[in-house]
Scaffold this motif. Sequence first.
Motif, PDB file in Angstrom:
ATOM      1  N   MET A   9       0.824  -1.203   0.000  1.00  0.00           N
ATOM      2  CA  MET A   9       0.000   0.000   0.000  1.00  0.00           C
ATOM      3  C   MET A   9       0.856   1.249   0.000  1.00  0.00           C
ATOM      4  O   MET A   9       0.480   2.262  -0.552  1.00  0.00           O
ATOM      5  N   ALA A  12       1.799   3.091  -3.328  1.00  0.00           N
ATOM      6  CA  ALA A  12       0.769   3.775  -4.106  1.00  0.00           C
ATOM      7  C   ALA A  12       0.750   5.272  -3.859  1.00  0.00           C
ATOM      8  O   ALA A  12      -0.291   5.876  -3.777  1.00  0.00           O
ATOM      9  N   ARG A  23      -5.771  11.740  -5.359  1.00  0.00           N
ATOM     10  CA  ARG A  23      -5.777  10.351  -5.803  1.00  0.00           C
ATOM     11  C   ARG A  23      -4.414  10.069  -6.390  1.00  0.00           C
ATOM     12  O   ARG A  23      -3.891  10.858  -7.145  1.00  0.00           O
ATOM     13  N   THR A  25      -1.810   7.003  -8.181  1.00  0.00           N
ATOM     14  CA  THR A  25      -1.562   5.656  -8.682  1.00  0.00           C
ATOM     15  C   THR A  25      -0.119   5.602  -9.111  1.00  0.00           C
ATOM     16  O   THR A  25       0.439   6.563  -9.604  1.00  0.00           O
ATOM     17  N   ARG A 118      -7.882  -3.986   0.672  1.00  0.00           N
ATOM     18  CA  ARG A 118      -7.964  -2.570   1.011  1.00  0.00           C
ATOM     19  C   ARG A 118      -7.353  -2.342   2.379  1.00  0.00           C
ATOM     20  O   ARG A 118      -7.562  -3.134   3.303  1.00  0.00           O
ATOM     21  N   THR A 140      -6.701   5.759   2.079  1.00  0.00           N
ATOM     22  CA  THR A 140      -7.270   4.457   1.723  1.00  0.00           C
ATOM     23  C   THR A 140      -6.530   3.943   0.501  1.00  0.00           C
ATOM     24  O   THR A 140      -6.413   4.655  -0.497  1.00  0.00           O
ATOM     25  N   ILE A 141      -6.059   2.714   0.578  1.00  0.00           N
ATOM     26  CA  ILE A 141      -5.316   2.118  -0.527  1.00  0.00           C
ATOM     27  C   ILE A 141      -6.042   0.858  -0.966  1.00  0.00           C
ATOM     28  O   ILE A 141      -6.331  -0.025  -0.155  1.00  0.00           O
ATOM     29  N   LEU A 143      -5.339  -2.130  -2.938  1.00  0.00           N
ATOM     30  CA  LEU A 143      -4.118  -2.783  -3.385  1.00  0.00           C
ATOM     31  C   LEU A 143      -4.234  -3.432  -4.753  1.00  0.00           C
ATOM     32  O   LEU A 143      -3.361  -3.272  -5.594  1.00  0.00           O
ATOM     33  N   ASP A 146      -4.252  -0.793  -7.522  1.00  0.00           N
ATOM     34  CA  ASP A 146      -3.157   0.179  -7.554  1.00  0.00           C
ATOM     35  C   ASP A 146      -3.737   1.593  -7.537  1.00  0.00           C
ATOM     36  O   ASP A 146      -3.448   2.419  -8.391  1.00  0.00           O
ATOM     37  N   HIS A 147      -4.586   1.849  -6.550  1.00  0.00           N
ATOM     38  CA  HIS A 147      -5.341   3.094  -6.457  1.00  0.00           C
ATOM     39  C   HIS A 147      -5.380   3.517  -4.993  1.00  0.00           C
ATOM     40  O   HIS A 147      -5.551   2.677  -4.111  1.00  0.00           O
ATOM     41  N   SER A 148      -5.202   4.797  -4.739  1.00  0.00           N
ATOM     42  CA  SER A 148      -5.312   5.263  -3.358  1.00  0.00           C
ATOM     43  C   SER A 148      -6.023   6.604  -3.314  1.00  0.00           C
ATOM     44  O   SER A 148      -6.030   7.346  -4.292  1.00  0.00           O
TER      45      SER A 148
END
Length: 189
Positions: A9, A12, A23, A25, A118, A140-141, A143, A146-148
């Motif tokens: 995490m 990211a 946001r 990535t 997550r 918040t990640i 996993l 590949d987004h946070s």
Amino acid sequence: MSIAVLAAMLGAVAPAAGQGEKRQTTPSPRPREDRSQPVTVDADRMERFGKESLVIFIGNVIARQNSSVQYADRMEVYLDEKGDRILRAVSTGNVRIVTRDCKTGTAKRAEYHDLEQRIVLTGNARVWQDDNVVTGETITIFLSQDHSIVQGGKQERVKAIFYPKDEARDGAAAAAPGPAKKPSAPCEH
């Protein structure tokens, strides 16, 4: 859960704009072999509640997997019915995570959900590597995506600082003849 999950995490964090939130990535997929590695947990005390499939570690908790480490005052680990797999983990109090690639995250609370892949850092959440840093009330990640998402709180907005790399200098140093560069030292845990 695994420390690999917590470590992944932290990969990211890269800049991108959002409305009211940041946001990020970055291509940093979690290696498959990390999930199969054992997790070692040290603590002052451990309590197991078989009917609830719950294990609680209390006092100076240190969880390790590969070269990644998580520190907390308390960690609750929720297992599946057979006790074979970690479904969810909640760490509270002075949470600090250090990944094998020297990224660090801190928060008052970290909650990991295996099914959603997550992790949520809450309470003055901060993730950094070198001088680059992202802070917010909640990070918040997701996993597997590949987004946070970094969200600010009532008093503080999201803050991010990213320093550009000096590619000209780095490229020149790599092309210059001479002794090989020493491998970097392991992270300080």
